[in-house]
Design an enzyme around this catalytic site. Structure first.
Site, PDB file in Angstrom:
ATOM      1  CG  LEU A  74      -1.794  -1.312   1.261  1.00 24.16           C
ATOM      2  CD1 LEU A  74      -2.876  -1.097   2.521  1.00 24.16           C
ATOM      3  CD2 LEU A  74      -2.850  -1.161  -0.063  1.00 24.16           C
ATOM      4  CB  CYS A  75       4.464   1.961  -0.003  1.00 24.51           C
ATOM      5  SG  CYS A  75       4.793   1.576   1.793  1.00 24.51           S
ATOM      6  CG  HIS A  76       1.072   6.472  -2.288  1.00 25.84           C
ATOM      7  ND1 HIS A  76       0.698   6.436  -1.161  1.00 25.84           N
ATOM      8  CD2 HIS A  76       0.118   6.802  -3.045  1.00 25.84           C
ATOM      9  CE1 HIS A  76      -0.597   6.918  -0.978  1.00 25.84           C
ATOM     10  NE2 HIS A  76      -1.155   6.922  -2.158  1.00 25.84           N
ATOM     11  CG  MET A 112       6.227   2.882   5.080  1.00 30.07           C
ATOM     12  SD  MET A 112       6.660   2.109   6.821  1.00 30.07           S
ATOM     13  CE  MET A 112       6.892   0.450   6.434  1.00 30.07           C
ATOM     14  CD  GLU A 113       9.109   5.527   0.886  1.00 28.27           C
ATOM     15  OE1 GLU A 113       8.091   4.926   0.087  1.00 28.27           O
ATOM     16  OE2 GLU A 113       8.761   5.953   1.892  1.00 28.27           O
ATOM     17  CG  ASP A 127      24.049 -12.100   1.510  1.00 27.52           C
ATOM     18  OD1 ASP A 127      24.065 -13.266   1.523  1.00 27.52           O
ATOM     19  OD2 ASP A 127      24.486 -11.337   0.259  1.00 27.52           O
TER      20      ASP A 127
END
Length: 164
Positions: A74-76, A112-113, A127
């Site tokens: 739901l992120c733009h 969120m980014e 990793d």
């Protein structure tokens, strides 16, 4: 307080930001990777076979910020104007702090980014180091600062922003 990604019928929905004002929006997020002291030494001395751990993690974090809308439903999609990922070495606690920053002029925030950048950079460190240390832990992922938009400025006042 009401959840923004839920419609009138309780269904998941993308927020309509068309009527929101374009403002400068910024966000910072942190996380850390805890590892064995020997692993931290290999990272800081650039002695791992896969290469420069922090350089690869930085690029991975930047890429993650740019791809956030592809990962979180739901992120733009956003036209980010700035993304940075930096690191602080905490020898005392055998940690690498990952510090991300995102900025844009737009109609929705970039928290969120910033979180995506910090988390993917941290996972990339794992990793890159997993061949020598399988006990690493990612912890304390959080937004430490955000500004712009209707709700104004938020500054986290706990461990996430002072790296105790």
């Amino acid at each position: 307080m009401q959840l923004t990604h839920i419609d009138d019928h309780g269904q998941a929905a993308m927020v309509d930001v068309a009527d929101k004002a374009i403002t400068i929006r910024e966000a910072r997020a942190d996380a850390y990777v805890e590892m064995k002291p020997e692993t931290l030494q290999l990272v800081t001395q650039n002695q791992l076979k896969k290469g420069d751990v922090l350089a690869v993690a930085r690029i991975a974090g930047i890429q993650a910020a740019k791809k956030t809308a592809d990962l979180i439903p739901l992120c733009h999609p956003l036209a980010l104007s700035k993304v940075s990922v930096d690191f602080e070495i905490d020898v005392e606690h055998s940690r690498i702090w990952v510090l991300s920053y995102c900025k844009l002029a737009g109609q929705t925030g970039v928290e969120m980014e910033a979180l995506a950048a910090a988390s993917i950079a941290a996972l990339t460190i794992i990793d890159m180091c997993k061949a020598v240390d399988q006990d690493m832990v990612v912890a304390q992922l959080c937004v430490t600062h955000k500004s712009g938009g209707r709700r104004g400025t938020y500054q986290r006042a706990s461990k996430g922003d002072n790296h105790e």
